[in-house]
Design a protein around this motif. Structure first.
Motif, PDB file in Angstrom:
ATOM      1  N   GLY A  35      33.700  50.235  93.220  1.00 24.16           N
ATOM      2  CA  GLY A  35      32.989  50.056  91.846  1.00 24.16           C
ATOM      3  C   GLY A  35      33.443  48.751  91.236  1.00 24.16           C
ATOM      4  O   GLY A  35      33.028  47.761  90.835  1.00 24.16           O
ATOM      5  N   TYR A  36      35.041  49.044  91.069  1.00 24.46           N
ATOM      6  CA  TYR A  36      35.604  48.000  89.980  1.00 24.46           C
ATOM      7  C   TYR A  36      35.718  46.643  90.968  1.00 24.46           C
ATOM      8  O   TYR A  36      35.774  45.491  90.406  1.00 24.46           O
ATOM      9  N   PHE A  76      25.287  48.409  87.959  1.00 20.95           N
ATOM     10  CA  PHE A  76      26.747  48.850  87.690  1.00 20.95           C
ATOM     11  C   PHE A  76      26.935  49.745  86.645  1.00 20.95           C
ATOM     12  O   PHE A  76      27.375  50.770  86.459  1.00 20.95           O
ATOM     13  N   SER A 123      25.538  50.899  79.266  1.00 20.49           N
ATOM     14  CA  SER A 123      26.472  52.021  79.385  1.00 20.49           C
ATOM     15  C   SER A 123      26.307  53.344  78.551  1.00 20.49           C
ATOM     16  O   SER A 123      25.949  54.233  79.186  1.00 20.49           O
ATOM     17  N   CYS A 180      33.135  55.304  95.011  1.00 19.07           N
ATOM     18  CA  CYS A 180      32.062  54.450  94.386  1.00 19.07           C
ATOM     19  C   CYS A 180      32.650  53.976  92.910  1.00 19.07           C
ATOM     20  O   CYS A 180      32.071  52.910  92.479  1.00 19.07           O
ATOM     21  N   LEU A 235      33.560  45.487  92.909  1.00 18.33           N
ATOM     22  CA  LEU A 235      32.395  44.879  92.515  1.00 18.33           C
ATOM     23  C   LEU A 235      32.446  44.075  91.345  1.00 18.33           C
ATOM     24  O   LEU A 235      31.894  42.696  91.170  1.00 18.33           O
ATOM     25  N   TRP A 236      32.884  44.800  90.257  1.00 16.08           N
ATOM     26  CA  TRP A 236      32.842  44.255  88.964  1.00 16.08           C
ATOM     27  C   TRP A 236      33.651  42.994  88.867  1.00 16.08           C
ATOM     28  O   TRP A 236      33.344  42.027  88.222  1.00 16.08           O
TER      29      TRP A 236
END
Length: 292
Positions: free
Chosen positions: A232-233, A18, A255, A227, A235-236
């Motif tokens: 993506g968020y 991520f 990051s 994504c 998944l977070w």
């Protein structure tokens, strides 16, 4: 309440992936800016992300429940902060390098920790976290003061810092307002919906909407919307549900490191010793800030 587990091998791999995704996204924003005006790009990204999120909600049918009193108003406030964050970030990446913008932007946990120390009971900084605060602030100052390299832009650096404050403001808003009782998916809907409307409406004020548009720019826009802004968020949020928040947050130092490396490797950005030193200070500071 089920106790959240510490980071295991799968969690570490997902969190590293991520962080890599977020770092690559900075490069994608920079490249996609060749085809779209920065604010128009940000608005289209939110619109695509909102569409993908709506499809996900329709298919998964998560339990969202009614909004607590006052949550809708604060949802709009979070959306306005989201607009401010990405106006600043996308313009910053348009005028300065990925490495410089990323070092400053990903210092967000530091500013959030400072705000929490001042505003939230029980969130006082320890000696270790205070050291992290000092290191990261020094790194940000070092990055801003470095005027070496052809892509250095003081305006871009300050805009990246503004984006950081907007991001920290959203995080604080989600902790101390009625939005804290709202599911993360609903929080994301507010931010994407408000920004999709306002950013696209405001985009003409920031220059031409379309530049030298090519298929690569369309792919970059699709990547951001699908994504990052939506899946993506999600998944977070899922990782936060499974693993301890402090353990998840401890990976955030990756990051800026990965973003600087990608700017160097993919965009041939020249990174001087002062920028590397700034990166080391910010990464170390963010790591220490996330230690409890």
């Amino acid at each position: 309440m089920t106790e959240k587990r510490p980071i295991d091998t799968s969690g570490a791999a997902l969190l590293t992936g991520f962080a890599l995704l977020l770092a690559f996204n900075q490069v994608v924003i920079k490249v996609t800016g060749g085809g779209f005006g920065p604010v128009f790009q940000a608005g289209l990204r939110s619109a695509i992300g909102l569409l993908v999120l709506a499809v996900w909600i329709a298919l998964r049918r998560p339990r969202l429940g009614p909004l607590p009193r006052g949550a809708a108003l604060w949802g709009v406030v979070a959306g306005l902060l989201f607009c401010f964050e990405f106006i600043c970030l996308f313009i910053a990446l348009d005028v300065t390098s990925v490495s410089r913008a990323s070092i400053i932007f990903y210092s967000m946990p530091v500013w959030l920790a400072l705000a929490a120390h001042l505003l939230l009971p029980g969130e006082q900084l320890t000696r270790v976290r205070s050291l992290g605060l000092v290191l990261a602030m020094g790194g940000v100052a070092l990055a801003v003061l470095d005027r070496g390299g052809g892509t250095a832009s003081l305006a871009g650096d300050l805009l990246a810092l503004g984006a950081t404050f907007g991001w920290a403001g959203i995080a604080l808003c989600l902790r101390i307002t009625p939005l804290a009782a709202v599911p993360p998916v609903t929080q994301l809907v507010f931010q994407l919906a408000v920004s999709a409307v306002l950013l696209t409406a405001a985009a003409p004020l920031f220059g031409p909407l379309i530049r030298a548009l090519e298929p690569l720019h369309l792919w970059g826009l699709a990547f951001q919307g699908i994504c990052i802004a939506s899946l993506g968020y999600l998944l977070w949020f899922q990782l936060i549900k499974i693993y301890r928040a402090s353990s998840v947050a401890s990976f955030s130092f990756l990051s800026p490191v990965l973003a600087v490396l990608m700017g160097w490797a993919l965009l041939d950005e020249v990174i001087g010793p002062q920028v590397w030193a700034a990166l080391a200070l910010v990464a170390a500071g963010v790591f220490l800030i996330n230690r409890k």
